[in-house]
Design an enzyme around this catalytic site. Structure first.
Site, PDB file in Angstrom:
ATOM      1  N   LYS A 110     -54.341  70.054 -60.121  1.00 42.93           N
ATOM      2  CA  LYS A 110     -54.223  70.975 -61.018  1.00 42.93           C
ATOM      3  C   LYS A 110     -54.770  71.640 -61.555  1.00 42.93           C
ATOM      4  CE  LYS A 110     -49.955  72.854 -63.816  1.00 42.93           C
ATOM      5  NZ  LYS A 110     -48.924  73.043 -64.580  1.00 42.93           N
ATOM      6  N   GLY A 123     -55.141  80.680 -58.551  1.00 42.71           N
ATOM      7  CA  GLY A 123     -55.120  79.459 -58.162  1.00 42.71           C
ATOM      8  C   GLY A 123     -56.000  78.736 -59.385  1.00 42.71           C
ATOM      9  N   ARG A 173     -52.263  64.947 -61.970  1.00 41.07           N
ATOM     10  CA  ARG A 173     -51.565  64.409 -62.423  1.00 41.07           C
ATOM     11  C   ARG A 173     -51.124  63.606 -62.078  1.00 41.07           C
ATOM     12  NH1 ARG A 173     -47.416  69.808 -63.608  1.00 41.07           N
ATOM     13  NH2 ARG A 173     -47.376  69.460 -61.092  1.00 41.07           N
ATOM     14  N   ARG A 180     -38.884  68.863 -56.607  1.00 46.33           N
ATOM     15  CA  ARG A 180     -38.322  69.480 -57.480  1.00 46.33           C
ATOM     16  C   ARG A 180     -36.655  70.531 -56.978  1.00 46.33           C
ATOM     17  NH1 ARG A 180     -43.310  72.449 -59.171  1.00 46.33           N
ATOM     18  NH2 ARG A 180     -44.629  71.146 -58.897  1.00 46.33           N
ATOM     19  N   ASP A 249     -37.699  75.273 -61.020  1.00 49.13           N
ATOM     20  CA  ASP A 249     -38.882  75.052 -59.945  1.00 49.13           C
ATOM     21  C   ASP A 249     -39.930  73.543 -60.418  1.00 49.13           C
ATOM     22  OD1 ASP A 249     -39.087  77.550 -61.114  1.00 49.13           O
ATOM     23  OD2 ASP A 249     -41.211  77.126 -60.921  1.00 49.13           O
ATOM     24  N   ASP A 259     -43.683  70.091 -65.714  1.00 49.46           N
ATOM     25  CA  ASP A 259     -44.433  71.455 -65.782  1.00 49.46           C
ATOM     26  C   ASP A 259     -44.549  71.762 -67.266  1.00 49.46           C
ATOM     27  OD1 ASP A 259     -45.846  71.648 -63.555  1.00 49.46           O
ATOM     28  OD2 ASP A 259     -44.883  73.117 -62.962  1.00 49.46           O
TER      29      ASP A 259
HETATM   30  P1  AMP Z   1     -45.719  77.591 -63.417  1.00 55.16           P
HETATM   31  O1  AMP Z   1     -44.963  78.619 -64.892  1.00 55.16           O
HETATM   32  O2  AMP Z   1     -46.520  76.928 -63.922  1.00 55.16           O
HETATM   33  O3  AMP Z   1     -44.764  76.550 -63.352  1.00 55.16           O
HETATM   34  O4  AMP Z   1     -45.498  78.902 -62.237  1.00 55.16           O
HETATM   35  C1  AMP Z   1     -45.114  78.984 -61.342  1.00 55.16           C
HETATM   36  C2  AMP Z   1     -45.286  79.386 -60.309  1.00 55.16           C
HETATM   37  O5  AMP Z   1     -46.904  80.216 -60.190  1.00 55.16           O
HETATM   38  C3  AMP Z   1     -45.619  78.087 -59.555  1.00 55.16           C
HETATM   39  O6  AMP Z   1     -45.552  78.426 -58.123  1.00 55.16           O
HETATM   40  C4  AMP Z   1     -47.045  78.194 -59.619  1.00 55.16           C
HETATM   41  O7  AMP Z   1     -47.778  77.508 -58.779  1.00 55.16           O
HETATM   42  C5  AMP Z   1     -47.840  79.470 -59.803  1.00 55.16           C
HETATM   43  N1  AMP Z   1     -48.822  80.176 -60.376  1.00 55.16           N
HETATM   44  C6  AMP Z   1     -49.054  79.549 -61.584  1.00 55.16           C
HETATM   45  N2  AMP Z   1     -50.054  80.198 -62.262  1.00 55.16           N
HETATM   46  C7  AMP Z   1     -51.054  79.839 -61.018  1.00 55.16           C
HETATM   47  C8  AMP Z   1     -52.255  80.720 -60.709  1.00 55.16           C
HETATM   48  N3  AMP Z   1     -53.105  81.459 -62.021  1.00 55.16           N
HETATM   49  N4  AMP Z   1     -52.653  81.177 -59.542  1.00 55.16           N
HETATM   50  C9  AMP Z   1     -51.564  80.814 -58.756  1.00 55.16           C
HETATM   51  N5  AMP Z   1     -50.413  80.731 -58.873  1.00 55.16           N
HETATM   52  C10 AMP Z   1     -49.818  80.321 -60.224  1.00 55.16           C
HETATM   53 MG    MG Z   2     -44.288  75.483 -62.370  1.00 57.59          MG
END
Ligand code: AMP
Ligand code: MG
Length: 470
Positions: A110, A123, A173, A180, A249, A259
């Site tokens: 991650k 990313g 992780r 999911r 998700d 997550d």
């Molecule tokens: P999360 O809220 O961490 O579960 O993320 C929700 C979605 O946003 C997932 O598809 C993650 O991969 C994407 N995401 C979260 N933070 C980033 C980031 N900094 N760069 C790219 N994708 C992100």
């Molecule tokens: Mg997520």
């Protein structure tokens, strides 16, 4: 030092149709530096004898291994109830799987840089949120709650821009699966229904081999998801854990806590506690988690409706509440030091929780010291009722106390504890991460050197605003 080329990594997800993922490598952080290595987990994964510094190089993508097949998964999901047709590993890479004595484990990196699913994101993951995820995985594991965990965390010299500039980090992780609810939703609602049986068959072969030969294996799979989800959330409710972002998700199909974002543990018992400051409606408030678990199972049922009969889906959904309450009451009895069943137990639980709420009492410490409370000279009428109930158990006071102590942690991951560890780590001092891990991995035992860590949070730490950016 064992040779990593000999470790049997596989990536069975990568053998599925290419509509499920994008195969790619990832972007290293410059000058990666180890923050912590999880020797306990490494042992379970058969990686105990590998030099952590070598692992940093591998998981940072500086050295590639021959027998791996890294990929970013695509999925979708309901975020705060709203349908988002395409999400995916926007900053994660599924590195592969390792066979362990407790089954197959995924390794997922991650903070690994951009993928086709990054949307507007960079990313990356910041050190702050990565430490929180690293600590909380161990805290949940210590509390005997199914959870993803992290094998290693490292930081690097690449600034990441959030509200301010922060150090970036990666964690590796480990989870039983990264499939999911949203992986199934993605297929169903994006005109890819014909791929549902392929994903379902994969999941059953990998995680439910006992269903493989059965005609109703798809139904059995869904029933299992409903049961595991209900039981997971029942467990969260008994320890006071608020996840904060229960989007579909972020829901593992194997019922593991997954997550970690702006999660929080209850301090004073406050059932409407909202740990996520961008959750304006309180959708993911602590006391709403059981309902949301069911809502999420309903969303999964909708996604599976092309391949499972409606009556079977409905029947499974109807059992959610029963699984939830059975597990909740069973766990709560043990919290109160009770081993036998009595029909009035639920009433006792409701009454004591109501009192804790009104009196704003520290949830963890109250139950840890429950035996003293029960035998103490307070004039609380509930206590008399409980003492009558306790007589049914036919156990001594010491035996009762032992059961209570074995089922109520002394240590939880209070936000301020994580905050202190993070602030030190941002100054290159990782010692507090290590200290916290000692108690969180074994929260039911006494740790004389860390007595203070069991105290209620100091005033400054009680209502910390945890940033939702990660
Ligand atoms: P999360 O809220 O961490 O579960 O993320 C929700 C979605 O946003 C997932 O598809 C993650 O991969 C994407 N995401 C979260 N933070 C980033 C980031 N900094 N760069 C790219 N994708 C992100
Ligand atoms: Mg997520």
């Amino acid at each position: 030092m064992s040779n990593l080329d000999n470790i049997n990594f596989k990536n069975s997800f990568g053998a599925l149709s290419n509509e499920f993922y994008t195969k790619q490598n990832w972007s290293p952080l410059p000058k990666a530096k180890l923050v912590n290595f999880n020797y306990d987990l490494a042992e379970e994964l058969g990686l105990k004898n590998v030099d952590p510094k070598a692992l940093v190089k591998i998981f940072n993508g500086e050295i590639s291994l021959e027998n791996t097949d890294p990929l970013a998964m695509v999925y979708a999901g309901h975020q705060f109830g709203n349908w988002v047709p395409q999400l995916g590993d926007g900053r994660g890479i599924l590195f592969g799987q390792i066979e362990t004595s407790s089954g197959l484990k995924d390794l997922h990196i991650k903070g690994a840089g951009k993928t086709p699913y990054s949307r507007f994101g960079d990313g990356r993951a910041v050190l702050r949120s990565s430490i929180r995820e690293y600590l909380c995985g161990e805290a949940m594991h210590g509390l005997k709650i199914p959870s993803s965990r992290s094998l290693i965390i490292f930081t690097g010299e690449e600034p990441v821009f959030r509200e301010t500039t922060e150090p970036g980090a990666m964690i590796v992780r480990s989870a039983s699966t990264h499939v999911r609810f949203g992986n199934f939703e993605y297929l169903c609602h994006n005109d890819k229904k014909e791929l549902l049986p392929e994903l379902m068959t994969h999941v059953i072969e990998e995680y439910f081999p006992e269903y493989n030969e059965l005609a109703n294996k798809f139904e059995l799979f869904f029933e299992s998801v409903v049961r595991k989800t209900a039981e997971l959330i029942a467990h969260w409710q008994t320890v006071g854990f608020a996840h904060g972002v229960m989007n579909t998700d972020n829901m593992s199909i194997l019922g593991e806590t997954f997550d970690f974002g702006p999660f929080g543990f209850l301090e004073n018992y406050q059932p409407d506690y909202i740990c996520n400051h961008s959750d304006y409606q309180g959708r993911y408030a602590f006391n709403n988690q059981p309902n949301i678990g069911l809502w999420n199972c309903q969303a999964l049922a909708a996604a599976l409706s092309p391949i499972i009969e409606e009556t079977a889906l409905k029947k499974a959904l109807e059992s959610y509440q029963i699984y939830f309450y059975n597990h909740f009451i069973q766990l709560f009895r043990k919290k109160m030091g009770l081993l036998k069943k009595d029909p009035k137990d639920f009433e006792l639980i409701e009454e004591i929780l109501d009192w804790l709420m009104k009196e704003k009492i520290d949830y963890t410490n109250f139950f840890r010291n429950f035996s003293d409370f029960i035998h103490g000279d307070n004039l609380f009428s509930w206590k008399e009722k409980f003492l009558n109930r306790l007589e049914l158990e036919k156990i001594s006071r010491n035996q009762h106390e032992d059961i209570v102590k074995a089922n109520n942690p002394k240590f939880i991951l209070r936000n301020y504890l994580a905050q202190v560890a993070i602030e030190k780590a941002e100054k290159d001092d990782f010692s507090e991460v290590d200290n916290l891990l000692k108690i969180l991995k074994d929260p039911f035992s006494e740790h004389d050197d860390f007595e203070d860590y069991a105290s209620e949070s100091p005033e400054w730490g009680k209502n910390l605003e945890i940033s939702c950016s990660s």
